[in-house]
Design a protein around this motif. Structure first.
Motif, PDB file in Angstrom:
ATOM      1  N   GLY A   1      14.946 -16.303 -57.287  1.00 56.61           N
ATOM      2  CA  GLY A   1      15.864 -16.528 -58.572  1.00 56.61           C
ATOM      3  C   GLY A   1      17.196 -15.546 -57.717  1.00 56.61           C
ATOM      4  O   GLY A   1      18.001 -15.472 -58.211  1.00 56.61           O
ATOM      5  N   VAL A   2      17.171 -15.086 -56.560  1.00 53.03           N
ATOM      6  CA  VAL A   2      18.477 -14.840 -55.404  1.00 53.03           C
ATOM      7  C   VAL A   2      19.579 -15.968 -55.499  1.00 53.03           C
ATOM      8  O   VAL A   2      18.684 -16.365 -54.635  1.00 53.03           O
ATOM      9  N   ARG A   3      20.013 -15.638 -56.083  1.00 51.30           N
ATOM     10  CA  ARG A   3      21.503 -15.433 -56.070  1.00 51.30           C
ATOM     11  C   ARG A   3      22.370 -15.641 -54.634  1.00 51.30           C
ATOM     12  O   ARG A   3      22.308 -14.625 -53.801  1.00 51.30           O
ATOM     13  N   PRO A   4      22.656 -17.000 -53.794  1.00 50.13           N
ATOM     14  CA  PRO A   4      23.611 -16.546 -51.899  1.00 50.13           C
ATOM     15  C   PRO A   4      24.543 -15.345 -52.392  1.00 50.13           C
ATOM     16  O   PRO A   4      24.773 -15.154 -53.044  1.00 50.13           O
ATOM     17  N   ARG A   5      24.257 -14.318 -51.100  1.00 49.58           N
ATOM     18  CA  ARG A   5      24.665 -13.504 -51.236  1.00 49.58           C
ATOM     19  C   ARG A   5      24.439 -12.999 -49.172  1.00 49.58           C
ATOM     20  O   ARG A   5      24.336 -13.792 -48.995  1.00 49.58           O
ATOM     21  N   ASP A   6      25.333 -12.115 -48.894  1.00 47.93           N
ATOM     22  CA  ASP A   6      25.613 -11.742 -47.668  1.00 47.93           C
ATOM     23  C   ASP A   6      23.833 -10.905 -47.141  1.00 47.93           C
ATOM     24  O   ASP A   6      23.741  -9.918 -48.595  1.00 47.93           O
ATOM     25  N   GLY A   7      23.665 -10.706 -45.820  1.00 47.83           N
ATOM     26  CA  GLY A   7      21.758 -10.431 -45.897  1.00 47.83           C
ATOM     27  C   GLY A   7      22.313 -10.899 -43.983  1.00 47.83           C
ATOM     28  O   GLY A   7      22.815 -11.329 -43.742  1.00 47.83           O
ATOM     29  N   SER A   8      21.338 -10.907 -44.022  1.00 45.88           N
ATOM     30  CA  SER A   8      20.074 -10.915 -42.776  1.00 45.88           C
ATOM     31  C   SER A   8      20.285 -12.599 -42.440  1.00 45.88           C
ATOM     32  O   SER A   8      19.706 -13.212 -41.879  1.00 45.88           O
ATOM     33  N   GLU A   9      19.982 -13.597 -43.956  1.00 43.04           N
ATOM     34  CA  GLU A   9      19.759 -14.235 -43.748  1.00 43.04           C
ATOM     35  C   GLU A   9      20.521 -15.182 -43.254  1.00 43.04           C
ATOM     36  O   GLU A   9      20.996 -15.977 -42.156  1.00 43.04           O
ATOM     37  N   VAL A  10      22.156 -15.033 -43.874  1.00 47.81           N
ATOM     38  CA  VAL A  10      23.051 -15.229 -42.868  1.00 47.81           C
ATOM     39  C   VAL A  10      23.338 -15.073 -41.579  1.00 47.81           C
ATOM     40  O   VAL A  10      24.034 -15.719 -40.454  1.00 47.81           O
ATOM     41  N   ASP A  11      23.629 -13.787 -41.646  1.00 49.56           N
ATOM     42  CA  ASP A  11      23.642 -13.356 -40.207  1.00 49.56           C
ATOM     43  C   ASP A  11      22.933 -13.832 -39.281  1.00 49.56           C
ATOM     44  O   ASP A  11      22.832 -14.467 -38.078  1.00 49.56           O
ATOM     45  N   ARG A  12      21.542 -14.021 -39.160  1.00 49.41           N
ATOM     46  CA  ARG A  12      20.196 -15.063 -38.416  1.00 49.41           C
ATOM     47  C   ARG A  12      21.266 -16.881 -38.359  1.00 49.41           C
ATOM     48  O   ARG A  12      20.900 -16.999 -37.290  1.00 49.41           O
ATOM     49  N   PHE A  13      21.773 -17.064 -39.085  1.00 45.71           N
ATOM     50  CA  PHE A  13      22.177 -18.401 -39.691  1.00 45.71           C
ATOM     51  C   PHE A  13      23.156 -18.802 -38.287  1.00 45.71           C
ATOM     52  O   PHE A  13      23.380 -19.390 -37.660  1.00 45.71           O
ATOM     53  N   VAL A  14      23.958 -17.373 -38.377  1.00 47.35           N
ATOM     54  CA  VAL A  14      25.386 -17.551 -37.647  1.00 47.35           C
ATOM     55  C   VAL A  14      24.761 -17.428 -36.878  1.00 47.35           C
ATOM     56  O   VAL A  14      25.415 -18.161 -36.054  1.00 47.35           O
ATOM     57  N   ASN A  15      24.717 -16.325 -35.643  1.00 50.10           N
ATOM     58  CA  ASN A  15      23.709 -15.712 -35.068  1.00 50.10           C
ATOM     59  C   ASN A  15      23.024 -17.165 -34.066  1.00 50.10           C
ATOM     60  O   ASN A  15      23.330 -17.556 -32.894  1.00 50.10           O
ATOM     61  N   ALA A  16      21.704 -18.136 -35.063  1.00 47.44           N
ATOM     62  CA  ALA A  16      21.924 -19.335 -33.729  1.00 47.44           C
ATOM     63  C   ALA A  16      22.937 -20.200 -33.367  1.00 47.44           C
ATOM     64  O   ALA A  16      22.973 -21.032 -32.699  1.00 47.44           O
TER      65      ALA A  16
END
Length: 315
Positions: free
Chosen positions: A230-245
């Protein structure tokens, strides 16, 4: 008449018909088809070994009662296939036939229950998706094209995760949803729209699509867990890894400008993409697929980018 079979062991076609309950013409037909081999009396009449012919005809009769074709029965009689194998093959054939009939029944009911103003549109939709297996193959080919040049062996797991199998006994809603997926997959523009959505800007500059595919896939696996919790979209490590990829795949570095470019020009709000994943969710039920996970990442990236731009806008 041969010497090794006594005359008393042979019976006429009429006697064989009476003992087995089969019509004479049916026994003649089986003889003509090579299922039963008669002998000839000195007068040229068909004669049969009573025991073996009766046993053979009873087996044929029983297998025919189960719906087996003469081809399969002949293979059993010739020892080319066991009874168990013949029955298994017939079971598989019936399963295929049942699925086809179930699909047609749901399609007919879907048209029948549609509102009069929607009936023509629904009829056109369902007539283009008459077979669930064919639709599934169409969807698989669609994603193979989207994810090219990733090898198909690598894509297969993704396909199994995100392409629903056709329901064996579909409801009206399920058959309409599956037909809707087929209609989207054959949309002439859908391929380019989804490719731009997934691969983002300048896909031709990606150095190693396979590595990018794997890295983003790992991120989405983690995002699926967040969505389930139930976690809503938010900045964090998942976004960092996505952008870095994406940055690494293009020989660049993560930066505010690069993040903006990832969002510019991508058809993230295209209604067809969201409808595809909504229909997929309808067929998968509570299972989270790549679509919601990917949209979660894009929403989180957009949110993070907006937050980063706020100080600039205030000054």
């Amino acid at each position: 008449m041969t010497d090794d079979i006594p005359a008393r062991a042979l019976v006429s076609i009429g006697e064989l018909a009476r003992s087995t309950g089969l019509a004479v013409r049916t026994i003649r037909f089986y003889c003509d088809e090579g299922i039963l081999e008669p002998r000839r009396s000195p007068g040229g009449h068909r004669m049969f070994d009573a025991d073996s012919a009766t046993e053979r005809l009873l087996l044929v009769r029983r297998l025919r009662a189960l719906g087996l074709g003469l081809g399969s029965i002949t293979e059993v009689l010739l020892g080319e296939r066991s009874i168990a194998e013949a029955i298994a093959a017939e079971s598989a054939r019936l399963e295929t036939e049942f699925r086809s009939l179930a699909w047609r029944r749901a399609s007919v009911r879907a048209v029948e229950t549609a509102a009069p103003t929607q009936r023509a549109e629904r009829l056109a939709l369902l007539s283009a998706a008459q077979d669930g297996g064919a639709v599934h193959d169409c969807l698989v080919r669609f994603w193979w094209r989207i994810l090219a040049p990733i090898p198909r062996c690598d894509v297969q797991g993704w396909v199994c995760w995100n392409v629903p199998e056709p329901p064996a006994d579909p409801s009206v809603d399920e058959v309409v949803a599956y037909a809707g997926l087929a209609a989207l997959a054959v949309d002439p523009e859908m391929n380019s729209v989804v490719r731009r959505h997934l691969w983002r800007m300048q896909p031709d500059l990606i150095r190693d699509p396979r590595e990018l595919y794997a890295d983003v896939g790992d991120v989405m696996v983690d995002v699926v867990t967040l969505i389930t919790e139930g976690v809503r979209p938010r900045d964090g490590s998942e976004v960092d890894r996505f952008v870095n990829a994406h940055a690494t795949a293009r020989g660049e570095r993560d930066s505010p400008r690069f993040r903006e470019r990832l969002l510019i020009g991508a058809p993230d709000t295209d209604h067809r993409i969201h409808r595809y994943w909504a229909l997929t969710a309808q067929l998968f039920g509570p299972r989270v697929t790549v679509g919601p996970a990917y949209n979660w990442l894009i929403d989180a990236l957009a949110h993070a980018t907006d937050l980063a731009d706020e100080p600039t806008r205030r000054t």
